[in-house]
Design a protein around this motif. Structure first.
Motif, PDB file in Angstrom:
ATOM      1  N   ASP A   7     -10.864 -19.737  39.020  1.00  0.00           N
ATOM      2  CA  ASP A   7     -12.130 -19.001  39.114  1.00  0.00           C
ATOM      3  C   ASP A   7     -12.885 -19.354  40.393  1.00  0.00           C
ATOM      4  N   ALA A   8     -12.899 -20.632  40.745  1.00  0.00           N
ATOM      5  CA  ALA A   8     -13.573 -21.056  41.971  1.00  0.00           C
ATOM      6  C   ALA A   8     -12.868 -20.489  43.202  1.00  0.00           C
ATOM      7  N   LEU A   9     -11.543 -20.431  43.150  1.00  0.00           N
ATOM      8  CA  LEU A   9     -10.782 -19.895  44.275  1.00  0.00           C
ATOM      9  C   LEU A   9     -10.955 -18.384  44.400  1.00  0.00           C
ATOM     10  N   LYS A  10     -10.983 -17.687  43.256  1.00  0.00           N
ATOM     11  CA  LYS A  10     -11.140 -16.230  43.283  1.00  0.00           C
ATOM     12  C   LYS A  10     -12.513 -15.812  43.797  1.00  0.00           C
ATOM     13  N   SER A  11     -13.496 -16.684  43.694  1.00  0.00           N
ATOM     14  CA  SER A  11     -14.817 -16.349  44.230  1.00  0.00           C
ATOM     15  C   SER A  11     -14.829 -16.444  45.762  1.00  0.00           C
ATOM     16  N   LYS A  12     -13.874 -17.162  46.335  1.00  0.00           N
ATOM     17  CA  LYS A  12     -13.800 -17.329  47.791  1.00  0.00           C
ATOM     18  C   LYS A  12     -12.872 -16.313  48.447  1.00  0.00           C
ATOM     19  N   ILE A  13     -11.765 -15.992  47.781  1.00  0.00           N
ATOM     20  CA  ILE A  13     -10.753 -15.071  48.313  1.00  0.00           C
ATOM     21  C   ILE A  13     -10.624 -13.902  47.348  1.00  0.00           C
ATOM     22  N   ASP A  14     -10.542 -12.689  47.880  1.00  0.00           N
ATOM     23  CA  ASP A  14     -10.614 -11.489  47.047  1.00  0.00           C
ATOM     24  C   ASP A  14      -9.389 -11.200  46.186  1.00  0.00           C
ATOM     25  N   SER A  15      -8.197 -11.621  46.588  1.00  0.00           N
ATOM     26  CA  SER A  15      -7.017 -11.321  45.781  1.00  0.00           C
ATOM     27  C   SER A  15      -6.118 -12.541  45.667  1.00  0.00           C
ATOM     28  N   LYS A  16      -5.334 -12.582  44.598  1.00  0.00           N
ATOM     29  CA  LYS A  16      -4.419 -13.700  44.390  1.00  0.00           C
ATOM     30  C   LYS A  16      -3.348 -13.736  45.476  1.00  0.00           C
ATOM     31  N   TYR A  17      -2.876 -12.564  45.905  1.00  0.00           N
ATOM     32  CA  TYR A  17      -1.865 -12.499  46.959  1.00  0.00           C
ATOM     33  C   TYR A  17      -2.390 -13.118  48.248  1.00  0.00           C
ATOM     34  N   SER A  18      -3.595 -12.768  48.639  1.00  0.00           N
ATOM     35  CA  SER A  18      -4.196 -13.336  49.854  1.00  0.00           C
ATOM     36  C   SER A  18      -4.365 -14.845  49.721  1.00  0.00           C
ATOM     37  N   LEU A  19      -4.752 -15.287  48.545  1.00  0.00           N
ATOM     38  CA  LEU A  19      -4.932 -16.713  48.295  1.00  0.00           C
ATOM     39  C   LEU A  19      -3.615 -17.466  48.432  1.00  0.00           C
ATOM     40  N   VAL A  20      -2.558 -16.947  47.825  1.00  0.00           N
ATOM     41  CA  VAL A  20      -1.251 -17.596  47.892  1.00  0.00           C
ATOM     42  C   VAL A  20      -0.735 -17.625  49.328  1.00  0.00           C
ATOM     43  N   SER A  21      -0.877 -16.520  50.026  1.00  0.00           N
ATOM     44  CA  SER A  21      -0.419 -16.442  51.412  1.00  0.00           C
ATOM     45  C   SER A  21      -1.174 -17.425  52.306  1.00  0.00           C
ATOM     46  N   ALA A  55     -11.483 -23.853  48.337  1.00  0.00           N
ATOM     47  CA  ALA A  55     -12.590 -24.019  47.381  1.00  0.00           C
ATOM     48  C   ALA A  55     -13.846 -24.542  48.068  1.00  0.00           C
ATOM     49  N   ALA A  56     -13.670 -25.384  49.092  1.00  0.00           N
ATOM     50  CA  ALA A  56     -14.817 -25.943  49.815  1.00  0.00           C
ATOM     51  C   ALA A  56     -15.421 -24.927  50.791  1.00  0.00           C
ATOM     52  N   GLY A  57     -14.699 -23.851  51.063  1.00  0.00           N
ATOM     53  CA  GLY A  57     -15.207 -22.817  51.965  1.00  0.00           C
ATOM     54  C   GLY A  57     -14.913 -23.057  53.427  1.00  0.00           C
ATOM     55  N   VAL A  58     -14.123 -24.068  53.749  1.00  0.00           N
ATOM     56  CA  VAL A  58     -13.806 -24.337  55.158  1.00  0.00           C
ATOM     57  C   VAL A  58     -12.581 -23.567  55.625  1.00  0.00           C
ATOM     58  N   LEU A  59     -11.811 -23.030  54.686  1.00  0.00           N
ATOM     59  CA  LEU A  59     -10.631 -22.236  55.013  1.00  0.00           C
ATOM     60  C   LEU A  59     -10.841 -20.847  54.445  1.00  0.00           C
ATOM     61  N   THR A  60     -10.902 -19.851  55.319  1.00  0.00           N
ATOM     62  CA  THR A  60     -11.141 -18.482  54.884  1.00  0.00           C
ATOM     63  C   THR A  60     -10.082 -17.558  55.468  1.00  0.00           C
ATOM     64  N   LYS A  61      -9.998 -16.374  54.897  1.00  0.00           N
ATOM     65  CA  LYS A  61      -9.050 -15.373  55.360  1.00  0.00           C
ATOM     66  C   LYS A  61      -9.583 -14.720  56.633  1.00  0.00           C
ATOM     67  N   ALA A  62      -8.720 -14.576  57.635  1.00  0.00           N
ATOM     68  CA  ALA A  62      -9.113 -13.928  58.887  1.00  0.00           C
ATOM     69  C   ALA A  62      -9.199 -12.422  58.673  1.00  0.00           C
ATOM     70  N   GLN A  63     -10.167 -11.806  59.298  1.00  0.00           N
ATOM     71  CA  GLN A  63     -10.319 -10.362  59.209  1.00  0.00           C
ATOM     72  C   GLN A  63      -9.257  -9.684  60.062  1.00  0.00           C
ATOM     73  N   GLN A  64      -8.615  -8.665  59.500  1.00  0.00           N
ATOM     74  CA  GLN A  64      -7.576  -7.934  60.213  1.00  0.00           C
ATOM     75  C   GLN A  64      -8.214  -6.928  61.162  1.00  0.00           C
ATOM     76  N   ASP A  65      -7.663  -6.834  62.355  1.00  0.00           N
ATOM     77  CA  ASP A  65      -8.135  -5.885  63.339  1.00  0.00           C
ATOM     78  C   ASP A  65      -7.611  -4.499  62.972  1.00  0.00           C
ATOM     79  N   GLU A  66      -8.499  -3.571  62.692  1.00  0.00           N
ATOM     80  CA  GLU A  66      -8.114  -2.224  62.245  1.00  0.00           C
ATOM     81  C   GLU A  66      -7.466  -1.403  63.359  1.00  0.00           C
TER      82      GLU A  66
END
Length: 74
Positions: A7-21, A55-66
């Motif tokens: 639950d804490a991880l899902k609040s930081k990253i939008d999908s499980k696939y993105s989180l695992v990757s 979970a600490a918020g120091v690692l986030t998903k990079a935004q993809q360039d459209e």
């Protein structure tokens, strides 16, 4: 109980696939380089450390360039 919780991880990253990757890539970096972004970790293993960083918020998903066009999209 597992730490960090899903639950804490899902609040930081939008999908499980993105989180695992994201966690897998960071775990490989930690395994090869062993430079952490946090001062202290509860986990000893690279995957656990990567999830703690998310979970600490120091690692986030990079935004993809459209505007980027990949070979398989042509």
């Amino acid at each position: 109980m597992l730490y960090p919780s899903v639950d804490a991880l899902k609040s930081k990253i939008d999908s499980k696939y993105s989180l695992v990757s994201l966690a897998a890539k960071r775990a490989r970096q930690l395994h090869e380089n062993s430079e952490g972004l946090l001062v202290a970790y509860r986990s000893r293993k690279p995957v656990g450390k990567a999830l703690e960083e998310v979970a600490a918020g120091v690692l986030t998903k990079a935004q993809q360039d459209e505007t980027t066009i990949y070979e398989d999209e042509v």
